[in-house]
Write an enzyme that holds these catalytic residues in place. Structure first.
Site, PDB file in Angstrom:
ATOM      1  N   HIS A 155       0.746  -1.038   0.176  1.00  0.00           N
ATOM      2  CA  HIS A 155      -0.047  -0.132  -0.150  1.00  0.00           C
ATOM      3  C   HIS A 155       0.812   1.217   0.004  1.00  0.00           C
ATOM      4  CE1 HIS A 155      -3.129  -2.803   1.415  1.00  0.00           C
ATOM      5  NE2 HIS A 155      -2.300  -3.291   1.860  1.00  0.00           N
ATOM      6  N   SER A 276      15.177  21.858 -16.444  1.00  0.00           N
ATOM      7  CA  SER A 276      14.077  22.379 -16.631  1.00  0.00           C
ATOM      8  C   SER A 276      14.401  23.770 -17.387  1.00  0.00           C
ATOM      9  CB  SER A 276      13.379  22.996 -15.412  1.00  0.00           C
ATOM     10  OG  SER A 276      12.534  23.926 -15.543  1.00  0.00           O
ATOM     11  N   GLU A 289       9.990   8.514 -16.984  1.00  0.00           N
ATOM     12  CA  GLU A 289       8.474   9.023 -17.170  1.00  0.00           C
ATOM     13  C   GLU A 289       8.041   8.587 -18.767  1.00  0.00           C
ATOM     14  OE1 GLU A 289       7.963  13.265 -15.908  1.00  0.00           O
ATOM     15  OE2 GLU A 289       9.767  12.717 -14.936  1.00  0.00           O
TER      16      GLU A 289
END
Ligand code: ARG
Length: 467
Positions: A155, A276, A289
């Site tokens: 979990h 970035s 990703e």
């Protein structure tokens, strides 16, 4: 040149021709198409369906076309309908009238299925090899990290301590199944449909075994209707690819989490991250990703082919042309992802301190404390209740299980004794989990040994069955 102009009174409308054409994507089948045609031409010559000289001329012409395409001396004619008509057109231009005999006892329907299967076979081998290399990379990292303790989760809550190596080996098991799925799928791809004609075979005395042997297929297809309309192997391959992507995506997700400051378990190498445009401090796990994101398109191709096949009447229908882009894109995507995961996994840095620290928090040794009571004669259910109350007490007093005094422990149960402190040390907790399949360094090394010999065995195992 059209292969079928005779019965038409009109040219195909330009927009329709553009819509129907597949050369823009099936051009990549040129090698497989030529291989198939060479085998077919040789067979026609051996069987006396054309003369040996004619067969020789066809084979030579096809070999020249292949060499010219490879050298970039021959350009794909964008007006050709597909790669099969393009090559036949080139052949006729090169060798003259005899070129028109190549298509004897053959249809584009069995031709395309043959070329496509040859292509898929090569690609499965290449993908399989990449999967083995990724497993190898993971094993390499597991060897270094058999003693690196991290929290295992359920979990996404800290549960019990494991080793980082054990976590990596979990992915090795997924990838091993992936590899075996590719091997299994390969058997169904390795079937030669050539000789099935358009749908009902041929009246010529062909030798299908010869063709299949020439092309390195393991067997010949058993039913001409099935052979030209079967794309089960495409669905199977796309499913195998989907599972590989699912596994990479799960790993990607963990890398993304672990490399966040919140976890800080790993640092991805700069070479596999990006920055970035506005935030100078950022280092983003873009490779992981994007792999996670690309999983969606591979699943999409699987759903696409299942839907294309649903309700298709026998035998060939033009719908089947949709198989190619799905497979090409899925294979390119999966190979690209597995390929970039190999160096990313090899270069990532492991932050042992952070992992160990996290493994020691949140009472990950509570199960071990309950096991301790069981060894002292308490039933597991009672032990569970006692330790639950101990944990509650610790939360209230902001202590770890290791910090409680014997007096405090005894207030919960008389079964607690001094040896409990050693028993619940995190490293001891992991080390005791040494039964096969467990996270202890001992069990991890057994697994590494097992997977290493499996790898060696797979590297030896030939793909081709031959006829
Ligand atoms: N380009 C076609 C395909 O990919 C080749 C087979 C064409 N056969 C036909 N009857 N139109 O499926």
């Amino acid at each position: 040149m059209k292969l079928w102009g005779g019965r038409f009174t009109k040219e195909t409308a330009e927009d329709a021709a553009g819509f129907l054409g597949s050369l823009s994507f099936d051009a990549r089948l040129y090698r497989q198409d030529i291989r198939g045609s060479i085998a077919h031409a040789r067979m026609l010559g051996r069987q006396g369906i054309i003369t040996p000289e004619e067969a020789e001329a066809l084979v030579r012409g096809l070999e020249e076309i292949r060499a010219e395409l490879e050298a970039g001396k021959l350009a794909f004619n964008p007006d050709a309908e597909d790669i099969h008509s393009f090559i036949e057109e080139c052949l006729v231009a090169k060798v003259g009238e005899v070129g028109k005999k190549l298509h004897t006892a053959r249809s584009r329907n069995d031709q395309v299925a043959t070329s496509f299967r040859l292509y898929v076979k090569e690609e499965i081998e290449a993908l399989g090899d990449l999967v083995l290399r990724l497993i190898e990379a993971l094993i390499g990292r597991a060897r270094e990290t058999s003693e690196v303790i991290m929290p295992g989760y359920t979990h996404l809550q800290r549960a019990q301590p494991v080793t980082f190596a054990h976590h990596l080996l979990a992915y090795c098991e997924m990838l091993r199944r992936d590899y075996e799925r590719l091997r299994d799928c390969y058997k169904r791809v390795d079937v030669c449909p050539l000789g099935s004609g358009a749908l009902a075979g041929t009246t010529f005395p062909i030798d299908r075994q010869f063709v299949a042997r020439e092309l390195g297929f393991g067997e010949i297809s058993a039913n001409s209707l099935d052979a030209v309309s079967d794309r089960d192997f495409v669905a199977e391959l796309l499913f195998a690819c989907s599972l590989i992507m699912m596994h990479l995506s799960r790993l990607a997700e963990e890398l993304i989490l672990w490399s966040s400051s919140e976890f800080g378990f790993i640092t991805l190498d700069d070479a596999y991250t990006t920055g970035s445009s506005i935030m100078p401090q950022k280092k983003n796990p873009d490779v992981a990703e994007l792999a996670r994101g690309k999983t969606g398109r591979v699943y999409g191709h699987l759903m696409g082919i299942l839907t294309v096949m649903k309700g298709l009447p026998l035998a060939y229908n033009k719908d089947l042309q949709e198989d190619k882009e799905a497979v090409f894109d899925a294979l390119d995507t999966v190979k690209g992802c597995v390929g970039v995961f190999i160096p990313m996994m090899e270069t990532l840095q492991i932050n042992e301190e952070r992992m160990r620290e996290a493994a020691g928090g949140d009472f990950t040794n509570a199960t071990d404390l309950a096991d301790y009571l069981v060894r002292k004669g308490v039933s597991f259910r009672d032990a569970h209740g006692i330790v639950g109350r101990v944990v509650l007490y610790c939360i209230g007093t902001k202590k770890r299980l290791e910090d409680l005094t014997m007096e405090e422990y005894r207030s919960f149960s008389q079964a607690f004794d001094w040896d409990l402190y050693d028993f619940i040390q995190i490293a001891t907790c992991v080390g005791r989990r040494r039964a096969p399949g467990g996270p202890a360094p001992f069990a991890v090394f057994q697994n590494i040994g097992r997977i290493t010999s499996w790898l060696a065995e797979m590297r030896q195992l030939p793909w081709k069955r031959g006829l």
